[in-house]
Structures are given as C-alpha cells and as structure tokens.
Design a protein around this motif. Sequence first.
Motif, mmCIF file in Angstrom:
data_model
loop_
_atom_site.group_PDB
_atom_site.id
_atom_site.type_symbol
_atom_site.label_atom_id
_atom_site.label_comp_id
_atom_site.label_asym_id
_atom_site.label_seq_id
_atom_site.Cartn_x
_atom_site.Cartn_y
_atom_site.Cartn_z
ATOM 1 N N ASN A 26 29.715 -18.963 27.234
ATOM 2 C CA ASN A 26 30.917 -19.361 27.971
ATOM 3 C C ASN A 26 31.778 -20.334 27.165
ATOM 4 O O ASN A 26 33.008 -20.236 27.161
ATOM 5 C CB ASN A 26 30.529 -19.988 29.313
ATOM 6 N N THR A 27 31.135 -21.259 26.469
ATOM 7 C CA THR A 27 31.879 -22.203 25.629
ATOM 8 C C THR A 27 32.582 -21.462 24.494
ATOM 9 O O THR A 27 33.746 -21.723 24.185
ATOM 10 C CB THR A 27 30.935 -23.279 25.051
ATOM 11 N N TYR A 28 31.886 -20.535 23.892
ATOM 12 C CA TYR A 28 32.456 -19.748 22.794
ATOM 13 C C TYR A 28 33.700 -18.981 23.255
ATOM 14 O O TYR A 28 34.715 -18.937 22.554
ATOM 15 C CB TYR A 28 31.400 -18.781 22.272
ATOM 16 N N LEU A 29 33.625 -18.398 24.453
ATOM 17 C CA LEU A 29 34.723 -17.573 24.965
ATOM 18 C C LEU A 29 35.794 -18.386 25.687
ATOM 19 O O LEU A 29 36.789 -17.831 26.136
ATOM 20 C CB LEU A 29 34.172 -16.499 25.907
ATOM 21 N N GLY A 30 35.571 -19.698 25.807
ATOM 22 C CA GLY A 30 36.555 -20.547 26.471
ATOM 23 C C GLY A 30 36.537 -20.425 27.976
ATOM 24 O O GLY A 30 37.548 -20.669 28.637
ATOM 25 N N LEU A 31 35.377 -20.098 28.550
ATOM 26 C CA LEU A 31 35.231 -19.966 29.999
ATOM 27 C C LEU A 31 34.599 -21.228 30.571
ATOM 28 O O LEU A 31 34.085 -22.071 29.839
ATOM 29 C CB LEU A 31 34.340 -18.758 30.325
ATOM 30 N N GLU A 32 34.641 -21.346 31.890
ATOM 31 C CA GLU A 32 33.936 -22.438 32.548
ATOM 32 C C GLU A 32 32.442 -22.298 32.248
ATOM 33 O O GLU A 32 31.909 -21.188 32.180
ATOM 34 C CB GLU A 32 34.164 -22.390 34.064
ATOM 35 N N LYS A 33 31.762 -23.424 32.099
ATOM 36 C CA LYS A 33 30.366 -23.396 31.657
ATOM 37 C C LYS A 33 29.431 -22.665 32.612
ATOM 38 O O LYS A 33 28.402 -22.136 32.204
ATOM 39 C CB LYS A 33 29.868 -24.821 31.424
ATOM 40 N N ASP A 34 29.783 -22.629 33.899
ATOM 41 C CA ASP A 34 28.913 -21.957 34.868
ATOM 42 C C ASP A 34 29.413 -20.556 35.216
ATOM 43 O O ASP A 34 28.974 -19.961 36.202
ATOM 44 C CB ASP A 34 28.778 -22.798 36.139
ATOM 45 N N SER A 35 30.322 -20.011 34.416
ATOM 46 C CA SER A 35 30.846 -18.667 34.679
ATOM 47 C C SER A 35 29.765 -17.610 34.494
ATOM 48 O O SER A 35 28.891 -17.726 33.636
ATOM 49 C CB SER A 35 32.012 -18.356 33.739
ATOM 50 N N GLN A 36 29.846 -16.580 35.318
ATOM 51 C CA GLN A 36 28.936 -15.447 35.179
ATOM 52 C C GLN A 36 29.723 -14.252 34.665
ATOM 53 O O GLN A 36 30.808 -13.959 35.156
ATOM 54 C CB GLN A 36 28.277 -15.102 36.516
ATOM 55 N N LEU A 37 29.187 -13.580 33.678
ATOM 56 C CA LEU A 37 29.861 -12.406 33.129
ATOM 57 C C LEU A 37 28.858 -11.281 32.962
ATOM 58 O O LEU A 37 27.660 -11.460 33.213
ATOM 59 C CB LEU A 37 30.561 -12.743 31.811
ATOM 60 N N ASN A 38 29.336 -10.145 32.548
ATOM 61 C CA ASN A 38 28.472 -9.002 32.261
ATOM 62 C C ASN A 38 28.263 -8.892 30.751
ATOM 63 O O ASN A 38 29.220 -9.024 29.979
ATOM 64 C CB ASN A 38 29.073 -7.701 32.779
#
Length: 237
Positions: A186-198
């Motif tokens: 998430n940090t690498y992609l610039g997302l919130e740290k608790d984001s869930q992705l596929n």
Amino acid sequence: MFKKIAMLMLVGGVGIMVLAGCSLKSSRQFIEGKASELSQVYPTENLEDLFEKFPDGFQIRITDSEKKDDNSPTIIYQTVLNGISEIKEIKGEITKESSLKNSDGKIEKEMLYKGYVYYKDGNLHLSEVNSSDNKEKGDLKYPRLLMQEFSISRSSLKGLEVVRKGYSFETGSASITYKLKNKQVNTYLGLEKDSQLNMIINIPEPTVSGKNYGYSIIFRKDSLAHSEGIVGKLEKD
C-alpha cells in the motif's frame, strides 16, 4: 461384444483420468504451489542478481494504469526492461500513454512520452537519449520495482483469502486472485496503509508445465492497477 465393452471401459477410464488431472490442476494446492515459485525472485533487492538465476537473460514488464474519474482519460505507464546476459546490463524502454473513450464509444489513444530507461545502483533511471517528439517531460512512476521489496512465499500465500482461481484446460494456463492487505504494498502504491486490494497471479502454460519461468502479478484497487511480469529460463541445478 466383449471387445466393445472392454473398449468402452478403456475410454471411460481415460476420461476419468483426464477429469481427475484437470481437477488436481484446478485445486488451490496445485495453483498456489506454482504461484509460490515466485519466491525465487520476490524479493530481489539488487536486480543484477537475477542474472544468476537467468544466465541467458530475462525480461521484466511493469505496467501502471489509473483513471481519476469517468470523464478522465486512463493514463498508462509501461516499462519493459531487458536483462542482457552478454553485457550483464538491464535496460529498456518506457512509455506514457493516454487512453479515452470518445462519444462514439471508440478508444482514442495518445502517446505522451517515449524514452529509454536503465537500472543502476538499485534504481531505475531515465536515459539522456530521448525522443524529441515527446509531448511531456519524462518521469518514472516508480524508481524501484515492488519485486525489490515485496516477499512472496508458500506460507504467505497460504494465509491469504482466495477470491477466485482457475486452470484452463484449453490453454494450460492458471491464475489465482487473493485479497491482500499489506502495508508495504500500500505504501509503494500510495494507498492508505489499511487498504485492501486484489493480488492476481497469472501463470502461463510454459510455467505450469515446467518448460519455462514466467509470471505476471497484478495489484488492483478500484481504477488503479499495477502489474509486474518476469520471464526467463532458470539455471538448472
């Protein structure tokens, strides 16, 4: 009559064996076992170490796409890196493209930037030799690869929730999609740290059958997608 019955039994037995083989290859255990072989390259902090695993060279393809809203174009970054075995150098090409669906439903694409990139001292760098017809100044979406930081193993995959999985009998390829909540990604992609992705791992037929080594991993959340793919021929023990 007996010959006919014997033939039917033989055909039926072969059919059962084929179905059993397909069922095995469709199982999480089989697909995840193939996916876990990514541990051989995830992570590789120094990409030049990949020449030890792929003495004949390799190729890495990184693609990023993002769309801000329905009226905005999709911006696509693509970097293709070639590990050239003869000179032990990693270099390639980078492009930035805009893609937008017009009122007629047709996709209009525009090349915004095309240049060259090379790997040195742990990072990617833009080459000074660039095309003069670029519409934008070149920039790197990410100076490092997620491959250099993110770890994949059989145990880490086993602990994730599977969204879907499948094996194609026609193509011999397989894929598996996991739910992933990882602060590092998430940090690498610039997302919130608790984001869930596929996290989608695609495994082509040559890798499934053991002929070659090639994978693509896609990290996707909403309109954002980041993919890394690698292909090469592993050094045999």
